[in-house]
Each structure stands twice: as structure tokens, then as C-alpha cells.
Design a protein around this motif. Sequence first.
Motif, PDB file in Angstrom:
ATOM      1  N   ASP A 111       0.831  -1.203   0.000  1.00  0.00           N
ATOM      2  CA  ASP A 111       0.000   0.000   0.000  1.00  0.00           C
ATOM      3  C   ASP A 111       0.869   1.259   0.000  1.00  0.00           C
ATOM      4  O   ASP A 111       2.101   1.193  -0.024  1.00  0.00           O
ATOM      5  CB  ASP A 111      -0.966  -0.002   1.197  1.00  0.00           C
ATOM      6  N   ASP A 112       0.203   2.432  -0.003  1.00  0.00           N
ATOM      7  CA  ASP A 112       0.889   3.732   0.034  1.00  0.00           C
ATOM      8  C   ASP A 112       1.921   3.867  -1.081  1.00  0.00           C
ATOM      9  O   ASP A 112       3.082   4.233  -0.859  1.00  0.00           O
ATOM     10  CB  ASP A 112       1.555   3.961   1.392  1.00  0.00           C
ATOM     11  N   ASN A 113       1.505   3.552  -2.305  1.00  0.00           N
ATOM     12  CA  ASN A 113       2.347   3.719  -3.488  1.00  0.00           C
ATOM     13  C   ASN A 113       3.614   2.865  -3.463  1.00  0.00           C
ATOM     14  O   ASN A 113       4.636   3.225  -4.062  1.00  0.00           O
ATOM     15  CB  ASN A 113       2.742   5.202  -3.655  1.00  0.00           C
ATOM     16  N   PHE A 114       3.569   1.738  -2.773  1.00  0.00           N
ATOM     17  CA  PHE A 114       4.687   0.800  -2.805  1.00  0.00           C
ATOM     18  C   PHE A 114       4.910   0.336  -4.247  1.00  0.00           C
ATOM     19  O   PHE A 114       3.961   0.085  -4.988  1.00  0.00           O
ATOM     20  CB  PHE A 114       4.389  -0.400  -1.906  1.00  0.00           C
ATOM     21  N   THR A 115       6.155   0.227  -4.650  1.00  0.00           N
ATOM     22  CA  THR A 115       6.470  -0.119  -6.032  1.00  0.00           C
ATOM     23  C   THR A 115       6.167  -1.582  -6.332  1.00  0.00           C
ATOM     24  O   THR A 115       6.709  -2.485  -5.693  1.00  0.00           O
ATOM     25  CB  THR A 115       7.961   0.166  -6.327  1.00  0.00           C
ATOM     26  N   GLU A 116       5.329  -1.812  -7.299  1.00  0.00           N
ATOM     27  CA  GLU A 116       4.986  -3.163  -7.726  1.00  0.00           C
ATOM     28  C   GLU A 116       6.178  -3.831  -8.390  1.00  0.00           C
ATOM     29  O   GLU A 116       6.862  -3.238  -9.227  1.00  0.00           O
ATOM     30  CB  GLU A 116       3.817  -3.069  -8.711  1.00  0.00           C
ATOM     31  N   THR A 117       6.446  -5.093  -8.009  1.00  0.00           N
ATOM     32  CA  THR A 117       7.582  -5.840  -8.543  1.00  0.00           C
ATOM     33  C   THR A 117       7.137  -7.244  -8.919  1.00  0.00           C
ATOM     34  O   THR A 117       6.351  -7.863  -8.209  1.00  0.00           O
ATOM     35  CB  THR A 117       8.715  -5.934  -7.502  1.00  0.00           C
ATOM     36  N   TYR A 118       7.660  -7.742 -10.043  1.00  0.00           N
ATOM     37  CA  TYR A 118       7.412  -9.130 -10.420  1.00  0.00           C
ATOM     38  C   TYR A 118       8.672  -9.683 -11.061  1.00  0.00           C
ATOM     39  O   TYR A 118       9.567  -8.932 -11.497  1.00  0.00           O
ATOM     40  CB  TYR A 118       6.218  -9.255 -11.364  1.00  0.00           C
ATOM     41  N   GLY A 119       8.749 -11.014 -11.113  1.00  0.00           N
ATOM     42  CA  GLY A 119       9.955 -11.588 -11.680  1.00  0.00           C
ATOM     43  C   GLY A 119       9.958 -13.100 -11.685  1.00  0.00           C
ATOM     44  O   GLY A 119       8.932 -13.757 -11.454  1.00  0.00           O
ATOM     45  N   LEU A 120      11.151 -13.676 -11.936  1.00  0.00           N
ATOM     46  CA  LEU A 120      11.346 -15.116 -12.045  1.00  0.00           C
ATOM     47  C   LEU A 120      12.534 -15.542 -11.198  1.00  0.00           C
ATOM     48  O   LEU A 120      13.499 -14.774 -11.013  1.00  0.00           O
ATOM     49  CB  LEU A 120      11.601 -15.516 -13.497  1.00  0.00           C
ATOM     50  N   LYS A 121      12.484 -16.782 -10.686  1.00  0.00           N
ATOM     51  CA  LYS A 121      13.586 -17.347  -9.911  1.00  0.00           C
ATOM     52  C   LYS A 121      13.826 -18.786 -10.347  1.00  0.00           C
ATOM     53  O   LYS A 121      12.878 -19.507 -10.675  1.00  0.00           O
ATOM     54  CB  LYS A 121      13.268 -17.329  -8.409  1.00  0.00           C
ATOM     55  N   VAL A 122      15.077 -19.207 -10.329  1.00  0.00           N
ATOM     56  CA  VAL A 122      15.414 -20.607 -10.576  1.00  0.00           C
ATOM     57  C   VAL A 122      16.547 -20.985  -9.628  1.00  0.00           C
ATOM     58  O   VAL A 122      17.439 -20.175  -9.340  1.00  0.00           O
ATOM     59  CB  VAL A 122      15.824 -20.837 -12.060  1.00  0.00           C
ATOM     60  N   ARG A 123      16.476 -22.208  -9.104  1.00  0.00           N
ATOM     61  CA  ARG A 123      17.490 -22.676  -8.162  1.00  0.00           C
ATOM     62  C   ARG A 123      17.689 -24.164  -8.346  1.00  0.00           C
ATOM     63  O   ARG A 123      16.730 -24.917  -8.558  1.00  0.00           O
ATOM     64  CB  ARG A 123      17.057 -22.387  -6.726  1.00  0.00           C
ATOM     65  N   SER A 124      18.953 -24.604  -8.267  1.00  0.00           N
ATOM     66  CA  SER A 124      19.250 -26.018  -8.442  1.00  0.00           C
ATOM     67  C   SER A 124      20.477 -26.403  -7.622  1.00  0.00           C
ATOM     68  O   SER A 124      21.495 -25.704  -7.652  1.00  0.00           O
ATOM     69  CB  SER A 124      19.490 -26.335  -9.921  1.00  0.00           C
ATOM     70  N   TYR A 125      20.367 -27.497  -6.891  1.00  0.00           N
ATOM     71  CA  TYR A 125      21.488 -28.030  -6.134  1.00  0.00           C
ATOM     72  C   TYR A 125      21.994 -29.286  -6.833  1.00  0.00           C
ATOM     73  O   TYR A 125      21.223 -30.209  -7.119  1.00  0.00           O
ATOM     74  CB  TYR A 125      21.066 -28.364  -4.704  1.00  0.00           C
ATOM     75  N   ILE A 126      23.305 -29.317  -7.104  1.00  0.00           N
ATOM     76  CA  ILE A 126      23.920 -30.447  -7.790  1.00  0.00           C
ATOM     77  C   ILE A 126      24.845 -31.161  -6.815  1.00  0.00           C
ATOM     78  O   ILE A 126      25.866 -30.602  -6.386  1.00  0.00           O
ATOM     79  CB  ILE A 126      24.710 -29.977  -9.021  1.00  0.00           C
ATOM     80  N   ALA A 127      24.485 -32.379  -6.428  1.00  0.00           N
ATOM     81  CA  ALA A 127      25.318 -33.164  -5.516  1.00  0.00           C
ATOM     82  C   ALA A 127      26.565 -33.655  -6.243  1.00  0.00           C
ATOM     83  O   ALA A 127      26.519 -34.000  -7.433  1.00  0.00           O
ATOM     84  CB  ALA A 127      24.526 -34.340  -4.967  1.00  0.00           C
ATOM     85  N   LEU A 128      27.690 -33.685  -5.526  1.00  0.00           N
ATOM     86  CA  LEU A 128      28.958 -34.140  -6.082  1.00  0.00           C
ATOM     87  C   LEU A 128      29.474 -35.336  -5.283  1.00  0.00           C
ATOM     88  O   LEU A 128      28.984 -35.630  -4.189  1.00  0.00           O
ATOM     89  CB  LEU A 128      29.980 -33.000  -6.059  1.00  0.00           C
ATOM     90  N   GLN A 129      30.474 -36.022  -5.812  1.00  0.00           N
ATOM     91  CA  GLN A 129      31.022 -37.196  -5.132  1.00  0.00           C
ATOM     92  C   GLN A 129      32.107 -36.845  -4.138  1.00  0.00           C
ATOM     93  O   GLN A 129      32.101 -37.335  -3.007  1.00  0.00           O
ATOM     94  CB  GLN A 129      31.566 -38.192  -6.172  1.00  0.00           C
ATOM     95  N   SER A 130      33.056 -35.996  -4.507  1.00  0.00           N
ATOM     96  CA  SER A 130      34.193 -35.714  -3.630  1.00  0.00           C
ATOM     97  C   SER A 130      33.887 -34.625  -2.609  1.00  0.00           C
ATOM     98  O   SER A 130      34.531 -34.556  -1.557  1.00  0.00           O
ATOM     99  CB  SER A 130      35.415 -35.314  -4.466  1.00  0.00           C
ATOM    100  N   THR A 131      32.934 -33.757  -2.909  1.00  0.00           N
ATOM    101  CA  THR A 131      32.466 -32.745  -1.963  1.00  0.00           C
ATOM    102  C   THR A 131      30.938 -32.804  -1.940  1.00  0.00           C
ATOM    103  O   THR A 131      30.334 -33.567  -2.686  1.00  0.00           O
ATOM    104  CB  THR A 131      32.932 -31.331  -2.370  1.00  0.00           C
ATOM    105  N   ALA A 132      30.327 -31.996  -1.074  1.00  0.00           N
ATOM    106  CA  ALA A 132      28.873 -32.104  -0.918  1.00  0.00           C
ATOM    107  C   ALA A 132      28.125 -31.732  -2.200  1.00  0.00           C
ATOM    108  O   ALA A 132      27.278 -32.493  -2.680  1.00  0.00           O
ATOM    109  CB  ALA A 132      28.413 -31.228   0.248  1.00  0.00           C
ATOM    110  N   GLY A 133      28.405 -30.534  -2.762  1.00  0.00           N
ATOM    111  CA  GLY A 133      27.696 -30.141  -3.974  1.00  0.00           C
ATOM    112  C   GLY A 133      27.747 -28.652  -4.219  1.00  0.00           C
ATOM    113  O   GLY A 133      28.410 -27.896  -3.502  1.00  0.00           O
ATOM    114  N   ILE A 134      27.023 -28.212  -5.248  1.00  0.00           N
ATOM    115  CA  ILE A 134      26.991 -26.801  -5.641  1.00  0.00           C
ATOM    116  C   ILE A 134      25.542 -26.339  -5.698  1.00  0.00           C
ATOM    117  O   ILE A 134      24.689 -26.993  -6.306  1.00  0.00           O
ATOM    118  CB  ILE A 134      27.661 -26.588  -7.012  1.00  0.00           C
ATOM    119  N   ASP A 135      25.271 -25.201  -5.077  1.00  0.00           N
ATOM    120  CA  ASP A 135      23.946 -24.578  -5.089  1.00  0.00           C
ATOM    121  C   ASP A 135      23.972 -23.421  -6.085  1.00  0.00           C
ATOM    122  O   ASP A 135      24.702 -22.440  -5.890  1.00  0.00           O
ATOM    123  CB  ASP A 135      23.608 -24.077  -3.681  1.00  0.00           C
ATOM    124  N   LEU A 136      23.191 -23.523  -7.147  1.00  0.00           N
ATOM    125  CA  LEU A 136      23.130 -22.495  -8.189  1.00  0.00           C
ATOM    126  C   LEU A 136      21.802 -21.764  -8.105  1.00  0.00           C
ATOM    127  O   LEU A 136      20.752 -22.390  -7.907  1.00  0.00           O
ATOM    128  CB  LEU A 136      23.264 -23.139  -9.574  1.00  0.00           C
TER     129      LEU A 136
END
Length: 251
Positions: free
Chosen positions: A145-170
Motif C-alpha cells: 500500500d501507500d504507493n509501494f512499487t509493484e515488482t514481479y519476476g522469475l527465480k530458478v534454483r538447483s542443487y547439484i550433488a557431487l562425489q568428492s564434496t557435498a555439492g553446488i547450489d546455483l
Amino acid sequence: MRQTTTALAILLSLTSLSAVAAQDNNYQHEAGLSYTTNSEEVSDGLWNANYRYYFESVEQSKAPYALNGFLAQESNIGANYQNFDPADSDSYGVDGTFVLGSNWFVGANYQKFDVASYDFNTYGAEVGYYFNDSSAVSAFYQDGDDNFTETYGLKVRSYIALQSTAGIDLNASWAHNEFDDVLNVGADWYINNAWSVGAGYTDSDNDDAFDVRTAYWLRITDGISANFQISKVLDSDYDGVGLGLGLVGRF
């Protein structure tokens, strides 16, 4: 200043407890208290208290501790309170995410802000899809409310498990409002379930910046953990180092 120093001393003293034989039990409740600040003015930081309930138990023994909630892909509801003394600002809110049987999920949030003598409300919604056991894509909308700026968008997230270490979060996100378009991309490499190092990039119509960061999750007892974060924006216009310290209870 005195209250901040005392509270930080309490947090640090709790983290000195022994972490011997802490068990990675499943949990449904998570409560946290954290403080984030900058090394240039440690006393001018943001306090955050939060609680979250998961409809089904969440496993924390097979993946990075910081990602357990995301990887669980379970319906949940939460509440939060934030305080930022330098701006005489307080806010509190609620949110929830509901996962449908078809791997689709929907979320909603509400936040109330009190800044000095001014107050306003914000609200938002998100719709997304889990396209595998460790990845999600979603679209979001935020307004107020009170002229707050309207925002919209997209998100993507992926966790890739690895063998020698835990993994990578993208992760990546794009947000649009009438004044700006903001793109964020980041990657955090989890050396094990507790320790990560990462980097990110933010690009907007007004500026762009790179950052590097590291975080560590310390298991203290079966139900209590501490976490630490250090970050640095690689730009001469940004002074100091970002610091974060928190306690998390899971049961």
C-alpha cells in the motif's frame, strides 16, 4: 550499542558449547535468531527472529544444513520479526508455501513495516514447480500500500550433488519494477555439509557488483546450531566486510 554488544556476547558464548556427538535428527520446527552487519559499524546491524513449521519432517543428514528446508520440498508456514535501530525500523510478517501432489507449489507472504512515524504493508505471491528432487523454478509478484512499487519476476534454483564434496547450489533471479530491472546470479560450493564458499553477481540499470562469501554451520547439540557468514562486495564504493552470526534450533 550496549544492548547489541551484550546480545552478541551471548550468541558467541553459546557457540563455544561442545559439538561432540551432535545427531542429525529429522525436524519439523525451526526457530532462529541472527544478526547481520558490516565491519565498518558493527553496532548498526539488523536483528532477525524467525520460526518455521514444516508439515512433514525434514531430513538434515544427507545434504548441506543450510539447504535442508529447500531440498525437503515440503509445505511450511513461518513468521518473522526484524529490527534495524539506525533507521528506527521494525517489521514483522508471515508466509507460507504449499506443495501440491503434482510438484507444483504456491506461496504467499505479508509483511508490516514501522519506520519512524511511518508504517506500510506489503504482500506477495509465488507460483513454482519442482522439476527434480533438488531444483525449482518460480514466478513471483510483490506489492504494497501507500504507493509501494509493484515488482514481479522469475527465480530458478538447483542443487547439484557431487562425489568428492557435498555439492553446488546455483541460483538466479530477475526482478522488474517501473524504475529498474535487477538480475542476480550466484553459486555456492559446499565443501561439506557445514562449509560453503561462493560468489555472486548483481546487475541493475543503475549499477552492477560482484561479491564473494563464505559460510559455516556449526552443530552444537542435537537441537542447536550456530551459523556464520562473511562476505565482501568487490567494488571500491562498498566499504567493509559483511558479517553474520546466528543461532538455529531444530526439533
